[in-house]
Design an enzyme around this catalytic site. Structure first.
Site, short mmCIF file in Angstrom:
data_model
loop_
_atom_site.label_atom_id
_atom_site.label_comp_id
_atom_site.label_asym_id
_atom_site.label_seq_id
_atom_site.Cartn_x
_atom_site.Cartn_y
_atom_site.Cartn_z
N HIS A 1 0.83 -1.21 0.00
CA HIS A 1 0.00 0.00 0.00
C HIS A 1 0.86 1.26 0.00
O HIS A 1 1.48 1.61 1.00
CB HIS A 1 -0.91 0.01 1.23
CG HIS A 1 -1.90 1.14 1.22
ND1 HIS A 1 -3.27 0.93 1.19
CD2 HIS A 1 -1.74 2.48 1.23
CE1 HIS A 1 -3.89 2.10 1.17
NE2 HIS A 1 -2.98 3.07 1.20
N HIS B 1 1.30 5.34 -2.23
CA HIS B 1 0.78 6.29 -3.23
C HIS B 1 1.99 6.88 -3.95
O HIS B 1 2.53 7.91 -3.54
CB HIS B 1 -0.01 7.41 -2.54
CG HIS B 1 -1.20 6.92 -1.78
ND1 HIS B 1 -2.49 7.11 -2.23
CD2 HIS B 1 -1.31 6.22 -0.63
CE1 HIS B 1 -3.34 6.56 -1.37
NE2 HIS B 1 -2.65 6.01 -0.38
N GLN C 1 -9.39 9.67 -4.72
CA GLN C 1 -8.97 10.41 -3.52
C GLN C 1 -10.05 11.36 -2.98
O GLN C 1 -10.19 11.55 -1.79
CB GLN C 1 -7.70 11.22 -3.85
CG GLN C 1 -7.21 12.15 -2.74
CD GLN C 1 -6.54 11.39 -1.61
OE1 GLN C 1 -5.38 10.99 -1.72
NE2 GLN C 1 -7.26 11.19 -0.52
N HIS D 1 -9.71 2.28 0.50
CA HIS D 1 -9.33 3.09 1.67
C HIS D 1 -10.57 3.12 2.56
O HIS D 1 -11.52 3.85 2.28
CB HIS D 1 -8.95 4.51 1.25
CG HIS D 1 -7.53 4.62 0.82
ND1 HIS D 1 -7.04 4.00 -0.30
CD2 HIS D 1 -6.48 5.30 1.37
CE1 HIS D 1 -5.74 4.28 -0.41
NE2 HIS D 1 -5.37 5.05 0.58
N GLU E 1 -10.64 5.34 7.12
CA GLU E 1 -9.39 5.93 7.61
C GLU E 1 -9.73 7.22 8.37
O GLU E 1 -9.53 8.34 7.88
CB GLU E 1 -8.42 6.23 6.46
CG GLU E 1 -7.03 6.61 6.98
CD GLU E 1 -6.04 6.96 5.89
OE1 GLU E 1 -6.42 6.99 4.72
OE2 GLU E 1 -4.87 7.24 6.23
N ASP F 1 2.51 3.51 2.74
CA ASP F 1 1.50 4.51 2.43
C ASP F 1 2.06 5.74 1.72
O ASP F 1 1.56 6.13 0.67
CB ASP F 1 0.73 4.93 3.69
CG ASP F 1 -0.70 5.40 3.39
OD1 ASP F 1 -1.16 5.27 2.24
OD2 ASP F 1 -1.35 5.91 4.32
N TRP G 1 1.34 13.57 3.29
CA TRP G 1 0.87 12.77 4.42
C TRP G 1 2.01 12.20 5.25
O TRP G 1 1.79 11.76 6.37
CB TRP G 1 -0.03 11.63 3.93
CG TRP G 1 -1.25 12.15 3.24
CD1 TRP G 1 -2.40 12.57 3.86
CD2 TRP G 1 -1.45 12.34 1.84
NE1 TRP G 1 -3.30 12.99 2.90
CE2 TRP G 1 -2.75 12.88 1.66
CE3 TRP G 1 -0.66 12.10 0.71
CZ2 TRP G 1 -3.28 13.17 0.41
CZ3 TRP G 1 -1.18 12.40 -0.54
CH2 TRP G 1 -2.48 12.93 -0.68
#
Ligand code: FE2
Length: 412
Positions: free
Chosen positions: A57, A59, A152, A210, A213, A309, A315
């Site tokens: 996982h 991005h 997203q 997702h 979260e 992630d 993030w």
């Protein structure tokens, strides 16, 4: 090139063994193998050998953008989404490819050969997806990229969200995503999951959502996803990522929920490093840890893998791509520090992640492609403890990344 790797510890086996590789495949595995004519002998020195590390996982489309156009000041998931929304207006295919190439090479240093990357498709131009589709082909000899159509900013709550998802599916993604906790309403949350699952069934694709979260214990996307997976008999083709709200669910509800989770057989991905950073931002004290119930899910026989992630993005400005860091943090924050739990923990980033990615030919076995990594440590326990480097990452019997161990000298 034909290789004989001598004297290594395979996964958690305390006994030394050898690996014979011919024409890119494992042909013999066992102790005391003698070199054959024309074979190159590689001394293993009693080091640990694992199958390739799997990033289940991440991005990659946002990798290496931290601070652009501004830093995430609050450290929340939602400000991260705002910052990324500003940055992605300037995306070009060349920009995405340059950053992803850097990120993938950084991951390769740490033995990563498989990556499931979520790609933001809430962009009318689908720029990041076009770049990642090109890279999936260009990098295939070195890394297997699985692409998730990731909405997203929502499927129901973003203009033409459904159409963009369908376009992404027809362009050739591997996995359909969703983000139910970000949708405007609970009704949108449920309908977005129905849409995602139906789309995956129509195009014969995997699903990775997702899911919840958030720290909101009322966020209940997981029960809907698991029920849809169960009713459509999709099992391991479906993954629930993050599920951080599960941290905050009351135990009576979790007892009920576990039934459908177990019946469904879906996978879970936890991202402990990023979620300990992003979650519980509205708490004063005590502050929740914000990581899903990895220990309980594992003990119930459900498949859990770990992901990074984010690599240097809105993030997580400190993501390195090294999944050892994720396991190290994850064991601490989930209180899985029993000796056997530590010994088994490499599975979060190897075999468990292989199930998440639905890989069919993964693992060090005769007849499989000679894909493996060598750590500069005799066991996973020591590799994890001392952050041992991956001294060699092999794919199809070919060395694709190597690190020279650092020598330390303490002068007292
Ligand atoms: Fe994520």
């Amino acid at each position: 090139m034909n290789l004989l790797i001598k004297d290594v510890h395979l996964e958690d086996n305390p006994d030394s063994t050898d690996l014979r590789i011919a024409e890119g495949y494992f042909t013999e595995i066992g102790p005391g193998l003698e070199p054959a004519p024309g074979e190159t002998v590689v001394p293993g020195g009693g080091r640990l050998v694992l199958p390739p590390i799997i990033e289940s996982h991440v991005h990659l489309d946002s990798a290496m953008t931290a601070g652009q156009p501004r830093w995430n000041a609050s450290g929340t998931l939602f400000e991260g989404i705002e910052v990324w929304s500003e940055r992605k207006r300037d995306l070009t295919v060349a920009d995405v490819k340059e950053r992803v190439n850097r990120a993938v090479r950084q991951q390769a240093r740490f033995g990563v050969q498989y990556v499931r990357t979520h790609v933001d498709v809430t962009d009318p131009g689908l720029t990041a997806l076009r770049a990642l589709l090109e890279l999936r082909e260009e990098l295939a000899d070195f890394v297997t990229l699985q692409l998730v159509a990731f909405p997203q900013e929502g499927i129901e709550s973003y203009p033409n969200g459904r159409d963009l998802m369908r376009e992404a599916a027809s362009m050739g993604v591997d996995v359909i995503g969703a983000i139910p906790h970000f949708e405007f309403t609970r009704e949108y949350s449920v309908s977005s999951l129905r849409y995602a699952v139906d789309l995956a069934l129509e195009f014969d694709l995997l699903v990775d959502v997702h899911c919840d979260e958030t720290d909101d214990e009322a966020s209940r996307g997981l029960e809907t996803l698991a029920t849809l997976a169960y009713e459509n008999q999709m099992g391991a083709r479906v993954t629930a990522s993050h599920t951080t709200a599960m941290h905050s669910y009351n135990n009576a509800y979790v007892n009920r929920l576990m039934r459908v989770l177990t019946l469904s057989g879906i996978n879970f991905v936890s991202n402990p490093l990023v979620n300990t950073h992003l979650q519980a931002r509205t708490d004063t004290y005590p502050k929740r840890r914000g990581v899903t119930r990895v220990k309980e899910l594992t003990e119930a026989g459900l498949n859990v893998s770990f992901g990074q992630d984010d690599i240097v993005d809105p993030w997580n400005p400190l993501g390195t791509g090294n999944l050892r860091d994720v396991v190290f943090n994850g064991l601490h924050v989930t209180q899985m520090m029993g000796h056997q739990q530590i010994v088994d923990s490499y599975r979060f980033i190897t075999h468990n992640a292989a199930r998440t990615l639905n890989l069919s030919d993964y693992g060090i076995e005769v007849g499989h492609s000679a894909d493996f990594v060598i750590f500069d440590a005799p066991s996973w326990y020591e590799a994890l403890s001392f952050n041992a480097p991956v001294v060699g990452s092999y794919r199809g019997g070919r060395l694709i990344a190597r690190t020279e161990p650092v020598e330390h000298e303490v002068l007292f």
